[in-house]
Design a protein around this motif. Structure first.
Motif, PDB file in Angstrom:
ATOM      1  N   GLY A  12      34.191 -33.287  22.532  1.00 37.65           N
ATOM      2  CA  GLY A  12      34.281 -31.797  22.907  1.00 37.65           C
ATOM      3  C   GLY A  12      33.935 -30.993  21.778  1.00 37.65           C
ATOM      4  N   ILE A  13      34.743 -30.349  21.414  1.00 40.15           N
ATOM      5  CA  ILE A  13      34.425 -29.219  20.244  1.00 40.15           C
ATOM      6  C   ILE A  13      34.891 -30.143  19.196  1.00 40.15           C
ATOM      7  CG2 ILE A  13      35.088 -27.033  19.134  1.00 40.15           C
ATOM      8  CD1 ILE A  13      33.599 -26.800  21.847  1.00 40.15           C
ATOM      9  N   ALA A  14      34.065 -30.629  18.272  1.00 38.23           N
ATOM     10  CA  ALA A  14      34.153 -31.612  17.007  1.00 38.23           C
ATOM     11  C   ALA A  14      33.508 -31.008  15.975  1.00 38.23           C
ATOM     12  CB  ALA A  14      33.694 -32.946  17.481  1.00 38.23           C
ATOM     13  N   LYS A  15      33.756 -31.615  14.832  1.00 38.79           N
ATOM     14  CA  LYS A  15      33.049 -31.146  13.549  1.00 38.79           C
ATOM     15  C   LYS A  15      31.785 -31.861  13.486  1.00 38.79           C
ATOM     16  CE  LYS A  15      37.138 -30.540  10.582  1.00 38.79           C
ATOM     17  NZ  LYS A  15      37.672 -30.985   9.264  1.00 38.79           N
ATOM     18  N   ILE A  16      30.918 -31.246  12.870  1.00 42.21           N
ATOM     19  CA  ILE A  16      29.424 -31.955  12.490  1.00 42.21           C
ATOM     20  C   ILE A  16      29.703 -33.013  11.537  1.00 42.21           C
ATOM     21  CG2 ILE A  16      27.051 -31.614  11.994  1.00 42.21           C
ATOM     22  CD1 ILE A  16      27.412 -28.747  13.282  1.00 42.21           C
ATOM     23  N   ARG A  17      29.281 -34.139  11.824  1.00 46.79           N
ATOM     24  CA  ARG A  17      29.186 -35.147  10.687  1.00 46.79           C
ATOM     25  C   ARG A  17      28.877 -34.739   9.104  1.00 46.79           C
ATOM     26  NH1 ARG A  17      28.171 -41.606  10.983  1.00 46.79           N
ATOM     27  NH2 ARG A  17      28.609 -41.982   8.936  1.00 46.79           N
ATOM     28  N   GLY A  18      29.850 -34.670   8.372  1.00 45.82           N
ATOM     29  CA  GLY A  18      29.368 -34.527   6.749  1.00 45.82           C
ATOM     30  C   GLY A  18      29.583 -33.128   6.481  1.00 45.82           C
ATOM     31  N   THR A  19      29.970 -32.379   7.560  1.00 42.84           N
ATOM     32  CA  THR A  19      30.342 -30.833   7.264  1.00 42.84           C
ATOM     33  C   THR A  19      31.909 -30.447   8.074  1.00 42.84           C
ATOM     34  OG1 THR A  19      29.609 -29.911   9.615  1.00 42.84           O
ATOM     35  CG2 THR A  19      27.826 -30.325   7.698  1.00 42.84           C
ATOM     36  N   GLU A  20      32.195 -29.423   7.411  1.00 47.81           N
ATOM     37  CA  GLU A  20      33.278 -28.629   8.022  1.00 47.81           C
ATOM     38  C   GLU A  20      33.316 -27.910   9.240  1.00 47.81           C
ATOM     39  OE1 GLU A  20      36.599 -29.742   6.962  1.00 47.81           O
ATOM     40  OE2 GLU A  20      35.502 -30.972   5.621  1.00 47.81           O
ATOM     41  N   TYR A  21      32.052 -27.652   9.644  1.00 47.08           N
ATOM     42  CA  TYR A  21      31.697 -27.005  10.813  1.00 47.08           C
ATOM     43  C   TYR A  21      32.170 -27.598  11.987  1.00 47.08           C
ATOM     44  CZ  TYR A  21      29.283 -24.177   7.059  1.00 47.08           C
ATOM     45  OH  TYR A  21      28.895 -23.383   6.041  1.00 47.08           O
ATOM     46  N   LYS A  22      32.615 -26.689  12.992  1.00 47.67           N
ATOM     47  CA  LYS A  22      32.900 -27.263  14.405  1.00 47.67           C
ATOM     48  C   LYS A  22      31.714 -26.802  15.271  1.00 47.67           C
ATOM     49  CE  LYS A  22      37.693 -28.248  13.849  1.00 47.67           C
ATOM     50  NZ  LYS A  22      39.098 -27.948  14.742  1.00 47.67           N
ATOM     51  N   SER A  23      31.419 -27.624  16.401  1.00 50.92           N
ATOM     52  CA  SER A  23      30.239 -26.983  17.302  1.00 50.92           C
ATOM     53  C   SER A  23      30.492 -27.944  18.597  1.00 50.92           C
ATOM     54  CB  SER A  23      28.688 -27.546  16.800  1.00 50.92           C
ATOM     55  OG  SER A  23      28.116 -27.225  17.580  1.00 50.92           O
ATOM     56  N   PRO A  24      30.298 -27.373  19.686  1.00 51.48           N
ATOM     57  CA  PRO A  24      30.091 -28.325  21.124  1.00 51.48           C
ATOM     58  C   PRO A  24      29.639 -29.552  20.814  1.00 51.48           C
ATOM     59  CG  PRO A  24      29.707 -26.012  21.607  1.00 51.48           C
ATOM     60  CD  PRO A  24      29.529 -26.244  20.152  1.00 51.48           C
ATOM     61  N   HIS A  25      30.260 -30.583  21.309  1.00 54.40           N
ATOM     62  CA  HIS A  25      29.662 -31.818  21.228  1.00 54.40           C
ATOM     63  C   HIS A  25      29.618 -32.547  19.954  1.00 54.40           C
ATOM     64  CE1 HIS A  25      29.664 -31.377  25.613  1.00 54.40           C
ATOM     65  NE2 HIS A  25      28.703 -30.399  25.236  1.00 54.40           N
ATOM     66  N   GLY A  26      29.693 -31.743  18.770  1.00 52.05           N
ATOM     67  CA  GLY A  26      29.669 -32.292  17.424  1.00 52.05           C
ATOM     68  C   GLY A  26      28.032 -32.219  17.071  1.00 52.05           C
ATOM     69  N   ILE A  27      27.252 -31.192  17.753  1.00 53.84           N
ATOM     70  CA  ILE A  27      25.926 -31.272  17.728  1.00 53.84           C
ATOM     71  C   ILE A  27      25.463 -29.610  17.242  1.00 53.84           C
ATOM     72  CG2 ILE A  27      23.738 -31.127  18.947  1.00 53.84           C
ATOM     73  CD1 ILE A  27      24.858 -33.156  21.079  1.00 53.84           C
ATOM     74  N   PRO A  28      25.087 -29.468  16.367  1.00 60.75           N
ATOM     75  CA  PRO A  28      24.528 -28.015  15.916  1.00 60.75           C
ATOM     76  C   PRO A  28      24.151 -27.171  16.960  1.00 60.75           C
ATOM     77  CG  PRO A  28      23.557 -29.562  14.180  1.00 60.75           C
ATOM     78  CD  PRO A  28      24.064 -30.503  15.356  1.00 60.75           C
ATOM     79  N   LEU A  29      24.227 -25.972  17.047  1.00 61.39           N
ATOM     80  CA  LEU A  29      23.921 -24.993  18.041  1.00 61.39           C
ATOM     81  C   LEU A  29      22.308 -24.879  18.210  1.00 61.39           C
ATOM     82  CD1 LEU A  29      26.449 -22.082  17.386  1.00 61.39           C
ATOM     83  CD2 LEU A  29      26.546 -23.811  19.151  1.00 61.39           C
ATOM     84  N   ASP A  30      21.540 -24.929  17.160  1.00 66.73           N
ATOM     85  CA  ASP A  30      20.381 -24.886  17.023  1.00 66.73           C
ATOM     86  C   ASP A  30      19.833 -25.810  17.874  1.00 66.73           C
ATOM     87  OD1 ASP A  30      20.830 -26.424  14.971  1.00 66.73           O
ATOM     88  OD2 ASP A  30      19.106 -25.979  13.758  1.00 66.73           O
ATOM     89  N   LEU A  31      20.180 -27.062  17.818  1.00 64.50           N
ATOM     90  CA  LEU A  31      19.470 -28.145  18.612  1.00 64.50           C
ATOM     91  C   LEU A  31      20.175 -28.130  20.146  1.00 64.50           C
ATOM     92  CD1 LEU A  31      18.190 -31.106  18.731  1.00 64.50           C
ATOM     93  CD2 LEU A  31      19.836 -32.353  18.078  1.00 64.50           C
ATOM     94  N   LEU A  32      21.354 -27.804  20.190  1.00 62.06           N
ATOM     95  CA  LEU A  32      21.924 -27.624  21.437  1.00 62.06           C
ATOM     96  C   LEU A  32      21.201 -26.720  22.306  1.00 62.06           C
ATOM     97  CD1 LEU A  32      25.794 -27.262  21.199  1.00 62.06           C
ATOM     98  CD2 LEU A  32      24.439 -29.060  22.647  1.00 62.06           C
ATOM     99  N   ASP A  33      20.608 -25.375  21.721  1.00 59.27           N
ATOM    100  CA  ASP A  33      19.795 -24.652  22.556  1.00 59.27           C
ATOM    101  C   ASP A  33      18.551 -25.301  22.977  1.00 59.27           C
ATOM    102  OD1 ASP A  33      19.378 -22.014  23.290  1.00 59.27           O
ATOM    103  OD2 ASP A  33      18.049 -21.642  21.781  1.00 59.27           O
ATOM    104  N   ARG A  34      17.992 -26.419  22.416  1.00 61.43           N
ATOM    105  CA  ARG A  34      16.686 -26.916  22.963  1.00 61.43           C
ATOM    106  C   ARG A  34      17.088 -28.158  24.041  1.00 61.43           C
ATOM    107  NH1 ARG A  34      12.499 -26.963  19.171  1.00 61.43           N
ATOM    108  NH2 ARG A  34      12.916 -25.889  17.285  1.00 61.43           N
TER     109      ARG A  34
END
Length: 504
Positions: free
Chosen positions: A353-375
């Protein structure tokens, strides 16, 4: 002159009586046994899936080709499959998102079966990127190029026919032993005998060519290719492997001019041109990191072949499961790779669900960065209903050749609803073994109960840990932690002992 049979040796023991002569008559009867031809195939987690189970209008059929439920997701993937077949979707990315056990991997496998063997399909787990002895970007690059197929067209003269007889003799000569041989090939119209040299004899032995095989022989290189067994020999064996193919005996002339299609991937061309041992590096697995200059030269050559009509580019599919295991560098690389001209269709799956992106402290839907989710084109999977779980279990019982009573199947479906579908599927073969133990041909409720007591599911195991956590080593559980466990008395997290005894 007919030689008389010698008298039998006299026995030192005297017979008890000489007065009675016994005559035995033996009736010999000829019996014919009809044996069924069976295929030997391995049963896997998704071996029951044959395709997406859609009709021509891309409507999901109920329980078709091993697929049950997820009708919306199957229709969406059917549209993607149609676009891939027409070559209109290269460089796109699709995300399969849903709870664990909702059939994301099964849908990806169904897409692979739907596209067929001619379309490259590469499947990998995101964690593989970190376990290979190469950089993360190199591992992803190789996976992407494995998913791009190249059809190289070549016109050549071949001899094609069914092997009638292979005769190989060894003759003693001054220099040693020498092999000579004759090969008889036939089509539906003609039959010819060829004398064989030492090289051809070795190739026939290497390919294990026997009478009944349908083969082609390249006239220029002498390469022998086995197309399959002739249909006339289909009754020679009781059982055969899943790779055994039966083909018709060729028609017309033995000598033909054929357009041969070689199917390779870009990665295979990369390895052959970057290693001294050539294609043998593919079998050894020692591909290593490949220089970008070599790949650029290969890409230019492939484009040149395409313009000359000698090659055809087939964008395939790269499926990455558990994609949330990738880190920011990998996601950034995939972003750039999707913009390349030589990019396959990327299908990724996650249950986060809403999870941390591996190697960072940022949370994002599905653990995927927003710029890739947009594609991404996102396809959601929904939890299975009770009836759907029952149908899936029935399909798995058929696949694993397990006879199960209706009330036992109903109980197993209830367990699948209250625990997980995977747990219920694992219980099929174990309950079958329990039924065999008591000499029963089908699984009954008592077998399900017995296996349910032997193997605990995740919720019961966690509940046990919660009760006896102080007795385990390295315990760090706080009293407030509940691991998302619900109150079993309120929600009925899993069927308890009393409920199992009163189950139908």
């Amino acid at each position: 002159m007919v030689a008389k049979p010698s008298d039998p040796p006299k026995s030192p023991l005297k017979p008890r009586s000489h007065s009675h002569h016994q005559t035995m008559s033996i009736n010999l009867t000829t019996t014919q046994t009809v044996r069924e031809l069976t295929r030997l195939e391995r049963i896997g987690a998704h071996s029951h899936i044959r395709g997406l189970g859609l009709n021509d209008g891309l409507e999901a059929r109920a329980g078709s080709q091993g697929m049950v439920g997820q009708e919306g997701a199957r229709r969406a993937v059917g549209v993607v499959s149609r676009m891939i077949e027409e070559g209109k979707i290269g460089g796109r990315a699709i995300l399969l998102a849903g709870k664990p056990g909702t059939g994301k991997t099964a849908i990806a496998m169904a897409l692979s079966r739907q596209l067929g063997e001619s379309t490259p399909f590469t499947s990998m787990s995101a964690s593989e990127v970190f376990s290979l002895e190469m950089s993360k970007t190199e591992a992803l690059t190789q996976a992407l190029r494995k998913s791009i197929g190249i059809q190289i067209l070549e016109e050549t003269e071949v001899m094609e026919g069914e092997v009638v007889e292979v005769q190989i003799d060894t003759v003693a000569k001054k220099g040693g032993m020498e092999k000579t041989g004759r090969l008889t090939l036939c089509t539906t119209d003609m039959e010819t005998v060829y004398d064989l040299g030492t090289k051809m004899i070795d190739m026939l032995s290497k390919e294990k060519i026997t009478a009944g095989d349908v083969i082609t022989i390249d006239k220029a290189s002498g390469k022998i290719t086995k197309l399959g067994r002739s249909f006339s020999r289909s009754r020679d064996y009781d059982a055969m492997g899943s790779t055994t193919r039966f083909v018709q005996c060729p028609e017309g002339e033995l000598m033909k001019r054929k357009e041969v299609v070689h199917n390779v991937s870009l990665h295979e061309i990369d390895v052959i041109n970057s290693r001294q041992q050539g294609f043998l590096a593919l079998f050894a697995g020692d591909t290593g990191e490949i220089k970008s200059e070599i790949r650029e030269q290969i890409d230019a050559k492939v484009v040149e072949w395409k313009e000359e009509g000698r090659a055809k580019i087939i964008p395939g599919v790269l499926f990455i499961d558990e994609v949330h295991m990738l880190d920011m560098e990998c996601f950034s690389f995939l972003n750039r790779a999707l913009e390349s001209d030589m990019a396959p269709v990327l299908v990724i799956a996650t249950n986060r669900g809403i999870a941390k992106i591996r190697g960072t402290e940022y949370k994002s839907p599905h653990g995927i960065p927003l710029d890739l989710l947009d594609r991404l084109m996102i396809i959601s999977t929904e939890p299975y209903t009770h009836d759907e779980i029952r149908k899936i279990l029935a399909v798995r019982c058929e696949e694993e050749d397990v006879e199960m009573a209706d009330d036992a199947l109903e109980l197993l479906a209830r367990i699948g609803m209250e625990t997980s579908l995977r747990y219920a599927i694992h219980m099929i073969i174990t309950s079958s073994l329990a039924a065999e133990k008591r000499k029963s041909s089908q699984v009954e409720i008592e077998d399900i109960k017995r296996v349910y007591k032997l193997f605990v599911d995740v919720k019961r195991s966690t509940q046990y840990l919660m009760e006896y956590n102080k007795e385990f080593m390295f315990n760090e559980l706080d009293e407030e932690d509940d691991f998302g466990m619900v109150d079993t008395e309120k929600e009925g997290a899993s069927p308890g002992k009393d409920e199992m005894e009163t189950s139908p």
